[in-house]
Design an enzyme around this catalytic site. Structure first.
Site, PDB file in Angstrom:
ATOM      1  N   THR A 268       0.823  -1.208   0.000  1.00 19.47           N
ATOM      2  CA  THR A 268       0.000   0.000   0.000  1.00 19.47           C
ATOM      3  C   THR A 268       0.864   1.267   0.000  1.00 19.47           C
ATOM      4  O   THR A 268       0.527   2.250  -0.658  1.00 19.47           O
ATOM      5  CB  THR A 268      -0.897   0.003   1.250  1.00 19.47           C
ATOM      6  OG1 THR A 268      -0.115  -0.485   2.339  1.00 19.47           O
ATOM      7  CG2 THR A 268      -2.108  -0.870   1.072  1.00 19.47           C
ATOM      8  N   PHE A 401      -7.338   4.597   5.562  1.00 18.53           N
ATOM      9  CA  PHE A 401      -6.763   3.649   6.523  1.00 18.53           C
ATOM     10  C   PHE A 401      -7.850   2.838   7.228  1.00 18.53           C
ATOM     11  O   PHE A 401      -7.587   2.223   8.268  1.00 18.53           O
ATOM     12  CB  PHE A 401      -5.886   4.386   7.542  1.00 18.53           C
ATOM     13  CG  PHE A 401      -4.611   4.921   6.933  1.00 18.53           C
ATOM     14  CD1 PHE A 401      -3.548   4.066   6.673  1.00 18.53           C
ATOM     15  CD2 PHE A 401      -4.479   6.251   6.603  1.00 18.53           C
ATOM     16  CE1 PHE A 401      -2.369   4.533   6.092  1.00 18.53           C
ATOM     17  CE2 PHE A 401      -3.302   6.741   6.020  1.00 18.53           C
ATOM     18  CZ  PHE A 401      -2.248   5.870   5.769  1.00 18.53           C
ATOM     19  N   CYS A 408      -6.179   0.646  10.168  1.00 14.21           N
ATOM     20  CA  CYS A 408      -4.784   0.265   9.926  1.00 14.21           C
ATOM     21  C   CYS A 408      -3.909   0.478  11.154  1.00 14.21           C
ATOM     22  O   CYS A 408      -3.841   1.570  11.696  1.00 14.21           O
ATOM     23  CB  CYS A 408      -4.238   1.088   8.765  1.00 14.21           C
ATOM     24  SG  CYS A 408      -2.560   0.642   8.358  1.00 14.21           S
TER      25      CYS A 408
HETATM   26  C1  HEM Z   1      -5.393  -2.648   8.036  1.00 15.88           C
HETATM   27  C2  HEM Z   1      -4.675   0.711   4.602  1.00 15.88           C
HETATM   28  C3  HEM Z   1       0.098   0.665   5.570  1.00 15.88           C
HETATM   29  C4  HEM Z   1      -0.571  -3.135   8.490  1.00 15.88           C
HETATM   30  C5  HEM Z   1      -5.598  -1.706   7.056  1.00 15.88           C
HETATM   31  C6  HEM Z   1      -6.884  -1.312   6.557  1.00 15.88           C
HETATM   32  C7  HEM Z   1      -6.684  -0.390   5.586  1.00 15.88           C
HETATM   33  C8  HEM Z   1      -5.268  -0.169   5.473  1.00 15.88           C
HETATM   34  C9  HEM Z   1      -7.754   0.288   4.745  1.00 15.88           C
HETATM   35  C10 HEM Z   1      -8.225  -1.891   7.014  1.00 15.88           C
HETATM   36  C11 HEM Z   1      -8.520  -3.129   6.205  1.00 15.88           C
HETATM   37  C12 HEM Z   1      -9.922  -3.647   6.396  1.00 15.88           C
HETATM   38  O1  HEM Z   1     -10.834  -2.903   6.761  1.00 15.88           O
HETATM   39  O2  HEM Z   1     -10.108  -4.824   6.117  1.00 15.88           O
HETATM   40  C13 HEM Z   1      -3.319   0.987   4.563  1.00 15.88           C
HETATM   41  C14 HEM Z   1      -2.698   1.985   3.724  1.00 15.88           C
HETATM   42  C15 HEM Z   1      -1.356   1.982   3.998  1.00 15.88           C
HETATM   43  C16 HEM Z   1      -1.140   0.971   5.016  1.00 15.88           C
HETATM   44  C17 HEM Z   1      -3.444   2.852   2.716  1.00 15.88           C
HETATM   45  C18 HEM Z   1      -0.234   2.812   3.441  1.00 15.88           C
HETATM   46  C19 HEM Z   1      -0.380   3.897   2.738  1.00 15.88           C
HETATM   47  C20 HEM Z   1       0.333  -0.331   6.471  1.00 15.88           C
HETATM   48  C21 HEM Z   1       1.612  -0.645   7.045  1.00 15.88           C
HETATM   49  C22 HEM Z   1       1.433  -1.723   7.866  1.00 15.88           C
HETATM   50  C23 HEM Z   1       0.020  -2.082   7.813  1.00 15.88           C
HETATM   51  C24 HEM Z   1       2.912   0.118   6.763  1.00 15.88           C
HETATM   52  C25 HEM Z   1       2.434  -2.441   8.729  1.00 15.88           C
HETATM   53  C26 HEM Z   1       3.524  -1.887   9.179  1.00 15.88           C
HETATM   54  C27 HEM Z   1      -1.934  -3.337   8.587  1.00 15.88           C
HETATM   55  C28 HEM Z   1      -2.540  -4.385   9.401  1.00 15.88           C
HETATM   56  C29 HEM Z   1      -3.926  -4.236   9.291  1.00 15.88           C
HETATM   57  C30 HEM Z   1      -4.148  -3.103   8.398  1.00 15.88           C
HETATM   58  C31 HEM Z   1      -1.778  -5.452  10.197  1.00 15.88           C
HETATM   59  C32 HEM Z   1      -5.005  -5.061   9.991  1.00 15.88           C
HETATM   60  C33 HEM Z   1      -5.389  -4.358  11.294  1.00 15.88           C
HETATM   61  C34 HEM Z   1      -6.515  -5.042  12.059  1.00 15.88           C
HETATM   62  O3  HEM Z   1      -7.480  -5.508  11.461  1.00 15.88           O
HETATM   63  O4  HEM Z   1      -6.431  -5.072  13.292  1.00 15.88           O
HETATM   64  N1  HEM Z   1      -4.618  -0.983   6.399  1.00 15.88           N
HETATM   65  N2  HEM Z   1      -2.346   0.398   5.321  1.00 15.88           N
HETATM   66  N3  HEM Z   1      -0.619  -1.202   6.971  1.00 15.88           N
HETATM   67  N4  HEM Z   1      -2.930  -2.590   8.004  1.00 15.88           N
HETATM   68 FE1  HEM Z   1      -2.627  -1.038   6.759  1.00 15.88          FE
END
Ligand code: HEM
Length: 466
Positions: A268, A401, A408
């Site tokens: 992402t 996010f 996120c």
């Molecule tokens: C969850 C976007 C960067 C780890 C999410 C979700 C979104 C998102 C929309 C929710 C997903 C859902 O509703 O199913 C983004 C965007 C990023 C980014 C746009 C960068 C521009 C990162 C980074 C990491 C990460 C750098 C790790 C270092 C995670 C994890 C989840 C998550 C582990 C699951 C959280 C949970 O359900 O408890 N992200 N993310 N993401 N993201 Fe990101």
């Protein structure tokens, strides 16, 4: 009396499978939204799926008392690879709560500040690579940002170096990840029995999953063989105890979450940087304003963590890029299981929605809603995302996010990494689009995330005049 959901009719048994192009499903869904309006229904593999596409509906479903995350579609298929990891666990699965409570402190702003030096190390490798290339070498923008972000998450979270800048081929993790994500996406709309008719795709899927798990298994074994006191994500996974129960994570859960961090932690962010470079290359004024800010705030000095909070225009560019191109483009929700009765309604009581009914929030049209962003909602205008304007946006009009508890966990990580990389690149280079036929229009490539396709450029080291 509840209203019928609009939407294309579809066929008996197979439903709307032909209404969605498997190579670019999100673009197909956005077209359907243009035709049928901000709420519509499709049917895949015998299951209804509701789609929403404006800010008002998004605002309604962001109420965590009424709606919660559902793991469905490609994410449900991804459980074949990462089981009940933080990203793919159902909210009531114990391993989600366990991993969430253990990992939250390791992903907070203070912990992320501690990763600055390692992020800087990798960003310097990118600067060195492009400087050595010289001004005529053609750069594949998304490929180099993917090298950067993969190496950064691997080093910062697991203390390992993938050294992607020193090899022509990407680390095998990348190919396996793309394969697993793509096949998970393809499996989502088809009935389970159909997978048996596709033995080659199934074999490749299993092979890709094996590669991902083996990468994590090797990293875990290496850390156990050489323990360190580093406060990184891997040590948190290995040694962390649930503040609520004192429990530790199982090895299976550690491996699942390692793979998820490597995947979610780079795809992402790489897409975000690549889309922003598309705007820099196509809009010289945006580039000059951003570079002017870096020159004013950082000048020729080495960039420090303190500089990063003084770059409001760059930050606005990142926000505006994620508004126009949410790189994780769909959030899936369902009515909260604790709601009484059949479930709840949508659109101020207009549509009934039953328990376990998935609602897909199409973030691109939601974040381009003209009711919020005006007639130029499709234009890149960083100014609307400067702090003073950003805070005035109606709530839930910018959600790249995700939402609430299941939002996120890596947001602070992605932000610090992106600001640092941008500041270093703008400090050191000028860029030009490589487009010999002068016809480049933004193409969008989709796996589970979005990236620009076929975007190439050249980078020339700046001639600084002191
Ligand atoms: C969850 C976007 C960067 C780890 C999410 C979700 C979104 C998102 C929309 C929710 C997903 C859902 O509703 O199913 C983004 C965007 C990023 C980014 C746009 C960068 C521009 C990162 C980074 C990491 C990460 C750098 C790790 C270092 C995670 C994890 C989840 C998550 C582990 C699951 C959280 C949970 O359900 O408890 N992200 N993310 N993401 N993201 Fe990101």
């Amino acid at each position: 009396m509840a209203t019928e959901y609009p939407g294309p009719k579809g066929y008996p048994f197979i439903g709307n499978i032909f209404d969605v192009d498997p190579t670019s499903p999100v673009a197909s869904l956005e077209k359907i939204a243009e035709r049928y309006g901000p709420i519509f229904k499709l049917r895949f593999a015998g299951m209804d799926r509701i789609f929403i596409a404006n800010r008002e509906l998004m605002d309604e479903v962001c109420d965590e008392k009424r709606f919660t995350k559902i793991v469905a579609g490609p994410q449900l298929q991804l459980r074949n690879c990462v089981g009940d990891s933080l990203f793919t666990a159902h909210s009531d699965e114990p391993n989600w709560g366990l991993a969430h409570r253990i990992l939250m402190p390791a992903m907070g702003p203070l912990a992320i500040r501690g990763m600055f030096d390692e992020m800087h190390d990798l960003a310097s490798q990118l600067v060195t690579k492009w400087a050595r290339f010289g001004s005529q070498e053609v750069i594949d923008v998304s490929a180099d940002f993917t090298r950067l972000t993969l190496d950064t998450i691997a080093l910062c979270s697991m203390g390992t170096r993938f050294n992607s800048f020193y090899t022509d081929e990407m680390h095998p993790f990348v190919g396996a990840m793309l394969g697993a994500l793509q096949e998970s996406g393809r499996r989502a709309p088809r009935p389970a029995w159909a997978n048996h008719l596709l033995p080659a795709a199934t074999a490749q899927y299993e092979e890709d999953i094996r590669t991902l798990t083996e990468t994590a298994t090797e990293l875990l074994a290496a850390r156990r063989a050489n323990p360190s006191k580093k406060k990184d994500i891997l040590n948190t996974l290995i040694n962390g105890r649930d503040p609520k129960t004192g429990e530790k994570m199982s090895d299976k859960s550690i491996l699942n979450n390692m793979v998820v961090f490597l995947i979610a932690g780079h795809e992402t962010t790489s897409g975000l940087l690549s889309f922003l470079f598309h705007y820099f290359l196509k809009h010289p004024l945006v580039f000059q304003t951003a570079q002017g800010e870096v020159d004013r705030v950082v000048g020729r000095k080495a960039i420090t963590i303190e500089h990063l909070s003084k770059l409001p225009y760059l930050e606005a560019c990142l926000r505006e890029t994620l508004r126009l191109h949410p790189t994780a483009p769909v959030t899936l929700l369902k009515p909260h299981p604790d709601l009484p009765g059949f479930a709840t309604t949508l659109a101020r009581g207009q549509y009934e929605i039953r328990k376990d009914q998935a609602i897909a929030c199409l973030l691109t049209p939601i974040q381009r809603d003209p009711a919020v962003y005006g007639a130029d909602a499709n234009e890149f205008r960083a100014e609307r995302m400067l702090d003073e304007n950003f805070v005035k946006l109606p709530k839930n009009s910018w959600k790249p996010f995700g939402n609430g508890l299941r939002g996120c966990i890596g947001r602070a990580f992605a932000w610090q990494e992106s600001l640092l990389v941008l500041a270093m690149l703008l400090q050191n280079f000028n860029f030009e689009l490589y487009d010999p036929s002068s016809t480049y229009e933004l193409q969008i490539k989709q796996t589970l995330t979005l990236k620009p396709g076929n975007l190439f450029m050249r980078a020339a080291v700046r001639e600084h005049v002191d």
